[in-house]
Design an enzyme around this catalytic site. Structure first.
Site, PDB file in Angstrom:
ATOM      1  N   ARG A 131      -4.871  -7.568  27.073  1.00 40.10           N
ATOM      2  CA  ARG A 131      -5.283  -6.283  27.654  1.00 40.10           C
ATOM      3  C   ARG A 131      -4.444  -5.145  27.086  1.00 40.10           C
ATOM      4  NH1 ARG A 131      -4.269  -6.722  33.285  1.00 40.10           N
ATOM      5  NH2 ARG A 131      -2.348  -5.618  32.897  1.00 40.10           N
ATOM      6  N   LYS A 187     -20.918   7.178  18.481  1.00 37.20           N
ATOM      7  CA  LYS A 187     -21.760   7.992  17.603  1.00 37.20           C
ATOM      8  C   LYS A 187     -21.454   7.689  16.132  1.00 37.20           C
ATOM      9  CE  LYS A 187     -23.143   9.544  21.534  1.00 37.20           C
ATOM     10  NZ  LYS A 187     -22.618  10.695  22.228  1.00 37.20           N
TER      11      LYS A 187
HETATM   12  C1  LIG Z   1     -22.276  10.694  23.623  1.00 38.30           C
HETATM   13  C2  LIG Z   1     -21.183  11.639  23.910  1.00 38.30           C
HETATM   14  C3  LIG Z   1     -20.139  11.300  24.760  1.00 38.30           C
HETATM   15  C4  LIG Z   1     -20.111   9.994  25.523  1.00 38.30           C
HETATM   16  O1  LIG Z   1     -20.088   8.883  24.704  1.00 38.30           O
HETATM   17  P1  LIG Z   1     -20.603   7.471  25.254  1.00 38.30           P
HETATM   18  O2  LIG Z   1     -20.043   6.504  24.292  1.00 38.30           O
HETATM   19  O3  LIG Z   1     -22.082   7.543  25.291  1.00 38.30           O
HETATM   20  O4  LIG Z   1     -20.022   7.306  26.635  1.00 38.30           O
HETATM   21  C5  LIG Z   1     -19.132  12.207  24.956  1.00 38.30           C
HETATM   22  N1  LIG Z   1     -19.147  13.406  24.346  1.00 38.30           N
HETATM   23  C6  LIG Z   1     -20.115  13.765  23.507  1.00 38.30           C
HETATM   24  C7  LIG Z   1     -20.075  15.094  22.858  1.00 38.30           C
HETATM   25  C8  LIG Z   1     -21.174  12.901  23.268  1.00 38.30           C
HETATM   26  O5  LIG Z   1     -22.171  13.274  22.460  1.00 38.30           O
END
Ligand SMILES: *Cc1c(COP(=O)(O)O)cnc(C)c1O
Length: 392
Positions: free
Chosen positions: A59, A209
């Site tokens: 962890r 992303k």
């Molecule tokens: C998608 C996104 C998040 C959150 O990411 P997740 O992995 O979907 O929880 C945070 N900030 C921005 C600008 C995003 O586009």
């Protein structure tokens, strides 16, 4: 390997290829192994009771975690990096590491809606006061500072509407009152914007992303300045934050091609927007890398590139039904949340409930696009067909 003996700093593309791996440490294999683990065994009691070895319990980290954290530490120029199990989890952990009961946090009005949801539903339970501010404020944000202001959260460009923020100006005044500056830098990735060099203390990525980059895993990352690192490290440890090794590996693999993917996302986005701007059904385009964009000057000053996420407004008078029909008529663009993968996506933009100090024009219909790695000619043909189908 990292460039510790090399005096000339490596260029970002070279870092992406070499950072976070030690082939000689793993029998010469190019990539580090994926360590599936919980228990770590100790050779004897003395080592166990004195904590006398590198790893104590999975962890708290293992060689797979170290590879990606080390790579991002180098890319972001950070004192340390922690991984989180999603982008939103990274936002929450970063905020929790710099506010306590009685504190006041300023959050950009144009921040990602789930960030606002976290701030509105969790922080007040712990006595933290949340206030939203106009992202255009720059140094004037200081008019909102209170004696108990300890954190300022920025996101550039803003979620869905793409406003740029003057991050260095905000960071400078925030540091005068010793507040921590947090930035959600997901749009540009650490390759096209390095928040710590703009004065940010906690640089957040939804690694889901562009770092993972293939729509197949969720990941968050937080890079900390020297000042913010100890608290971040302590909070992530105390919260039991842990990311599964296979997902970390996908993040590490994504990093290797980040530069080539982003370059293509950028080029394709310019091509698509260049076509869209001449279509009579389209109003404003939203993409700070366009010279016509209100945020262009700041983008040009602080960022070294632009990604595939952009938006547009339909011209005045377009109905909601027409804008939805356009989206339904698209064949190559998927309808879905998130972005950053190889594929193009589109969603209708709904601002209601996600802004509190900047005006929302409910008669304006907007679309957010993620321009993927397809041939832009095909994407343009798809949009052209959809526009003609709806608007004739
Ligand atoms: C998608 C996104 C998040 C959150 O990411 P997740 O992995 O979907 O929880 C945070 N900030 C921005 C600008 C995003 O586009």
């Amino acid at each position: 390997m990292s460039n510790t003996e090399n005096k000339t700093p490596l260029k970002p593309d070279t870092q992406l290829a070499h950072t976070g791996r030690d082939s000689r440490g793993f029998h010469g294999f190019v990539n580090p192994p994926v360590v599936h683990a919980s228990t770590v065994l100790y050779p004897d009691v003395k080592t166990l009771v004195t904590g006398g070895q590198t790893y104590s319990y999975a962890r708290r980290g293992n060689p797979t975690t170290d590879s990606l954290e080390g790579a991002l530490k180098e890319l972001e120029g950070a004192a340390g990096v922690k991984l989180a199990n999603s982008g939103l989890n990274a936002v929450a952990l970063a905020i929790l590491s710099c506010v306590k009961s009685g504190d006041h946090i300023l959050i950009a009005d144009t921040s990602y809606q789930p960030t606002r949801h976290f701030a509105d539903t969790v922080l007040p339970n712990f006595g933290v006061k949340v206030e939203y501010y106009d992202p255009k404020l720059a140094a004037n944000i200081k008019t909102l500072f209170r004696p108990e202001t300890t954190a300022v959260f920025v996101e550039a460009p803003g979620s869905l509407t793409f406003e740029m923020q003057d991050v260095p100006a905000i960071a400078a005044v925030a540091h005068e009152i010793d507040a921590t500056v947090l930035m959600d830098n997901t749009w540009a990735s650490p390759l096209y914007c390095r928040p710590l060099s703009l004065g940010v203390d906690l640089s957040i990525q939804a690694g889901t992303k562009y770092i993972v980059g293939h729509s197949d895993a969720m990941l968050g990352t937080i890079a900390a300045s020297e000042k913010a690192w100890d608290n971040l490290h302590a909070v992530c440890g105390a919260m039991g934050s842990h990311v599964a090794p296979d997902d970390i590996y996908l993040g590490l693999r994504g990093l290797r091609t980040l530069s080539v993917r982003l370059e293509r996302h950028q080029r394709n986005t310019f091509e698509v927007l260049n076509w869209l701007k001449d279509q009579p059904q389209i109003g404003a385009l939203r993409y700070p890398a366009l010279e016509t964009d209100p945020g262009y000057k700041i983008w040009k000053r602080d960022f070294s590139g632009s990604s595939g996420l952009c938006g547009f407004d339909f011209r005045q008078g377009t109905t909601k039904e027409q804008s939805f029909a356009f989206l339904d008529a698209l064949e190559l663009f998927g309808l879905g949340f998130s972005w950053g993968g190889f594929e193009s996506l589109a969603i209708p933009v709904k601002l209601k409930g996600s802004r509190s100090v900047t005006p929302v024009d409910e008669d304006r219909h907007m679309v957010r696009l993620h321009i993927g790695l397809e041939d832009p000619e095909d994407l343009i043909r798809d949009m052209d067909r959809a526009l003609k189908k709806v608007f004739g």
